[in-house]
Motif scaffolding. Structure first.
Motif, PDB file in Angstrom:
ATOM      1  N   ARG A 424       0.818  -1.215   0.000  1.00  0.00           N
ATOM      2  CA  ARG A 424       0.000   0.000   0.000  1.00  0.00           C
ATOM      3  C   ARG A 424       0.853   1.267   0.000  1.00  0.00           C
ATOM      4  N   PHE A 425       1.933   1.272   0.797  1.00  0.00           N
ATOM      5  CA  PHE A 425       2.669   2.523   0.980  1.00  0.00           C
ATOM      6  C   PHE A 425       4.093   2.511   0.417  1.00  0.00           C
ATOM      7  N   LEU A 426       4.749   1.348   0.390  1.00  0.00           N
ATOM      8  CA  LEU A 426       6.165   1.337   0.005  1.00  0.00           C
ATOM      9  C   LEU A 426       6.377   0.976  -1.460  1.00  0.00           C
ATOM     10  N   LYS A 427       5.676  -0.048  -1.952  1.00  0.00           N
ATOM     11  CA  LYS A 427       5.881  -0.447  -3.348  1.00  0.00           C
ATOM     12  C   LYS A 427       4.551  -0.862  -3.978  1.00  0.00           C
ATOM     13  N   PRO A 428       3.719   0.125  -4.291  1.00  0.00           N
ATOM     14  CA  PRO A 428       2.459  -0.229  -4.956  1.00  0.00           C
ATOM     15  C   PRO A 428       2.706  -0.589  -6.430  1.00  0.00           C
ATOM     16  N   GLY A 429       1.820  -1.383  -6.993  1.00  0.00           N
ATOM     17  CA  GLY A 429       1.899  -1.679  -8.436  1.00  0.00           C
ATOM     18  C   GLY A 429       2.890  -2.749  -8.815  1.00  0.00           C
ATOM     19  N   GLY A 430       3.394  -3.531  -7.852  1.00  0.00           N
ATOM     20  CA  GLY A 430       4.338  -4.605  -8.175  1.00  0.00           C
ATOM     21  C   GLY A 430       3.616  -5.825  -8.743  1.00  0.00           C
ATOM     22  N   SER A 431       4.394  -6.784  -9.233  1.00  0.00           N
ATOM     23  CA  SER A 431       3.778  -7.990  -9.808  1.00  0.00           C
ATOM     24  C   SER A 431       3.398  -8.978  -8.702  1.00  0.00           C
ATOM     25  N   ASP A 432       2.535  -9.944  -9.064  1.00  0.00           N
ATOM     26  CA  ASP A 432       2.131 -10.939  -8.062  1.00  0.00           C
ATOM     27  C   ASP A 432       3.321 -11.767  -7.551  1.00  0.00           C
ATOM     28  N   PRO A 433       4.225 -12.245  -8.459  1.00  0.00           N
ATOM     29  CA  PRO A 433       5.393 -12.988  -7.945  1.00  0.00           C
ATOM     30  C   PRO A 433       6.239 -12.156  -6.975  1.00  0.00           C
ATOM     31  N   HIS A 434       6.289 -10.842  -7.218  1.00  0.00           N
ATOM     32  CA  HIS A 434       7.059  -9.978  -6.320  1.00  0.00           C
ATOM     33  C   HIS A 434       6.438  -9.977  -4.915  1.00  0.00           C
ATOM     34  N   TYR A 435       5.089  -9.826  -4.846  1.00  0.00           N
ATOM     35  CA  TYR A 435       4.444  -9.800  -3.528  1.00  0.00           C
ATOM     36  C   TYR A 435       4.456 -11.183  -2.865  1.00  0.00           C
ATOM     37  N   LEU A 436       4.435 -12.236  -3.684  1.00  0.00           N
ATOM     38  CA  LEU A 436       4.551 -13.591  -3.124  1.00  0.00           C
ATOM     39  C   LEU A 436       5.914 -13.766  -2.454  1.00  0.00           C
ATOM     40  N   SER A 437       6.939 -13.293  -3.185  1.00  0.00           N
ATOM     41  CA  SER A 437       8.291 -13.382  -2.640  1.00  0.00           C
ATOM     42  C   SER A 437       8.415 -12.540  -1.360  1.00  0.00           C
ATOM     43  N   ALA A 438       7.834 -11.311  -1.403  1.00  0.00           N
ATOM     44  CA  ALA A 438       7.871 -10.446  -0.210  1.00  0.00           C
ATOM     45  C   ALA A 438       7.149 -11.123   0.959  1.00  0.00           C
ATOM     46  N   SER A 439       6.045 -11.817   0.659  1.00  0.00           N
ATOM     47  CA  SER A 439       5.284 -12.507   1.720  1.00  0.00           C
ATOM     48  C   SER A 439       6.135 -13.588   2.373  1.00  0.00           C
ATOM     49  N   ARG A 440       6.856 -14.351   1.549  1.00  0.00           N
ATOM     50  CA  ARG A 440       7.716 -15.415   2.103  1.00  0.00           C
ATOM     51  C   ARG A 440       8.832 -14.820   2.958  1.00  0.00           C
TER      52      ARG A 440
END
Lengths: 547, 45
Positions: A424-440
């Protein structure tokens, strides 16, 4: 611990972790990793909700609580079914239809980004403080009772939690919760039946009930009202409802369990299962403690169940007098129980408890530590009197309880960090694999953080309980902002934001300057937020109205 | 736009299920109150 116990413990933990990792495979999108692709059946979510709430220290200390104070603790759960009905009817359809990953994401849809950010930070702070305690508290007790080094116990539990939570996300967490709940329930009933079975021959079940009842241990309902006492029907029904509303409706560690449901029906059924099953489950845990009390009417218990404190107590000059009084009171109480003389038993039990209290006072004076031994009673009984295999099963249940709570906390902390802060605040608009990796990565981070804070929390002693209680200082305000979101249409962003801050200020003031029981702080926080929201929105509405 | 209410798998409507759970809670409290009275009374009367 005998070989059979080790076998049961190691086998249980191995099966739980392997099963979690197996069920968590294929979590290859953010939605699958954080919400199981919204595919979970009601029974898995129901058991996951229950397992998350049942922490190890609850498992260990609730039985001790019943031993020392009776079963009135159960009244804390009287508000839970009411809260579950309200959440199922009101919150579930709103969360489901808005397609959110977190409860706080809903607040931005309803109010604004700053309200979402504020409540997310409150959650991260309160859960972040509590997550280490979920692992450290049982480790401390296991160290004292069994001599296991607490850092290794913490590290083992933390490593197992990190392994399956990072690899499989919420699918792994939910399905391990199902197994953990099965292990906990089996362990609980094994303990209850063992406690009854181990009573001396000639002592029937009805005698055990009479003894426990005459000592005030069979008191699940107390009608008298006292604002400073949280264990009566009224505080349970009102304060307990607010606590359960806040915990199950606003705390992401619980909300995330039922957000994984494939439809509204499955989500509602999972909550209503808990509404029906929670009180009976608590009854059996507390009843086990009452039966342990009866067992120790016939078998002499130590003066203090904390072996470390007991050793220090024995070195005191006044100890022989205290011990002589304790021994005499125990013999008198046992004889009264054997003679089935209720009046004599009642009087002897009062004297026995007075002797125990004077020993506790001496221990507190000598060591400067808190002498409360509630957390050690159940494990003392289990490790010394239970048959081989059952001890391992109960240890597995304690590990399972700690791991299920910690994994849900780690999982939800990572979800809020990714969805409400990073995306929401630091890196909006990233790809799904990017957020999956961030989640892990963030799941791993919160897991390691939990182990490190657990390691340091061990030195805090009684502060551990205070830190745990700190979490409930935030629940009332969190609940209040959701009440405004669901019911008061005219309240908008800035008003909600100010209302939450006001609610927190009042709760902290009440906590600091009054002796109001914790359950009532949830009611207070919620009431202040709703009242402030209504007042400010009315004022801004009047100002906006043209003359 | 609101999603139409899903029918529950039993009792016909969610309102009936909520009512049944509330009734269950009242019954559990009554049962526990009876339990308290029975066993505390048996020796302390």
């Amino acid at each position: 611990m005998r070989p059979a116990d080790w076998l049961v413990l190691v086998a249980s933990l191995t099966i739980i972790v392997a099963y979690g990792m197996y069920r968590g495979r294929g979590s290859d999108t953010t939605s699958k990793y954080l919400l199981a692709g919204k595919s979970m059946p009601w029974y898995a979510m129901a058991l996951s909700i229950m397992a998350t709430q049942a922490s190890a220290i609850t498992f260990i200390s609730t039985t001790g609580q019943s031993y020392a104070d009776g079963m009135r603790f159960i009244q804390m759960y009287f508000g839970l079914p009411i809260a579950m009905i309200a959440i199922a009817a009101i919150a579930v359809p709103r969360f489901h239809n808005s397609g959110v990953y977190t409860a706080y994401e809903y607040l931005e849809k309803r109010f604004d980004a700053k309200t979402r950010a504020l409540v997310s930070v409150i959650f991260l702070l309160s859960r972040g403080l509590a997550v280490g305690v979920s692992l450290s508290a049982p480790a401390v007790v296991l160290t004292v009772i069994l001599g296991w080094p607490s850092q290794y116990t913490t590290l083992l539990m933390g490593a197992l939690v990190v392994a399956y939570t990072v690899s499989g996300g919420i699918q792994a967490v939910t399905w391990t919760d199902v197994l953990q709940m099965i292990v906990m329930t089996t362990g609980l009933f094994a303990a209850l039946f063992s406690a009854i079975y181990l009573l001396p021959s000639g002592v029937h079940f009805s005698d055990a009930l009479s003894i426990a009842g005459s000592a005030g241990r069979l008191n699940p309902v107390v009608w008298s009202f006292d604002l400073s006492d949280q264990y009566n029907v009224w505080s349970g029904l009102l304060g307990g409802t607010f606590l359960a509303l806040a915990y199950f409706g606003c705390d992401q560690s619980q909300v995330q369990r039922y957000l994984t449901g494939r439809d509204i029906t499955q989500m509602r059924l999972s909550l209503l299962f808990n509404a029906v099953a929670k009180i009976p489950m608590q009854f059996f845990i507390l009843f086990t403690g009452a039966m342990v009390f009866v067992f120790f009417v016939y078998v002499k218990p130590p003066v203090n169940f904390n072996p470390g404190l007991n050793a220090k107590l024995e070195q005191q000059a006044a100890y022989p007098q205290v011990k002589a009084r304790y021994d005499a009171a125990f013999d008198q109480r046992r004889l009264a129980a054997q003679a089935a003389d209720p009046a004599a038993f009642h009087a002897a039990n009062l004297e026995f408890e007075a002797a125990r209290a004077s020993a506790a006072k001496l221990a507190a004076q000598a060591t400067g530590q808190e002498s409360k031994d509630t957390n050690y009673i159940f494990l003392h009984f289990v490790t010394r009197y239970m048959p081989a295999g059952i001890v391992g099963l109960i240890m597995a249940a304690i590990f399972a309880a700690a791991m299920s709570t910690a994994s849900a906390e780690v999982n939800s902390l990572a979800t809020v960090s990714v969805i409400d802060v990073y995306q929401r605040f630091l890196k909006p608009g990233g790809s799904d694999p990017h957020y999956l990796s961030a989640s892990r990565w963030l799941t791993g981070f919160w897991g390691i953080y939990a182990v490190i804070t657990a390691y340091y929390a061990q030195g805090l002693g009684s502060l551990v309980e205070a830190v745990n209680k700190l979490g409930s200082l935030f629940y009332g305000s969190m609940l209040g902002v959701f009440v405004l979101a669901f019911f008061v249409r005219r309240v908008q962003g800035t008003v909600a934001f100010v209302a939450v801050l006001t609610g927190e200020a009042v709760v902290f003031a009440a906590w600091t300057f009054t002796t109001v029981a914790f359950l009532w702080l949830n009611v207070l926080g919620c009431a202040v937020v709703v009242f402030t929201g209504l007042l400010l929105s009315l004022r801004s509405g009047l100002q906006a109205t043209p003359r | 736009m609101t999603t139409p209410e899903e029918r529950p798998p039993f009792l016909g409507s969610w309102q009936r299920i909520y009512f049944a759970v509330a009734l269950y809670l009242a019954a559990v409290i009554a049962l526990l109150a009876w339990f308290t009275r029975s066993w505390n009374w048996s020796w302390n009367r």
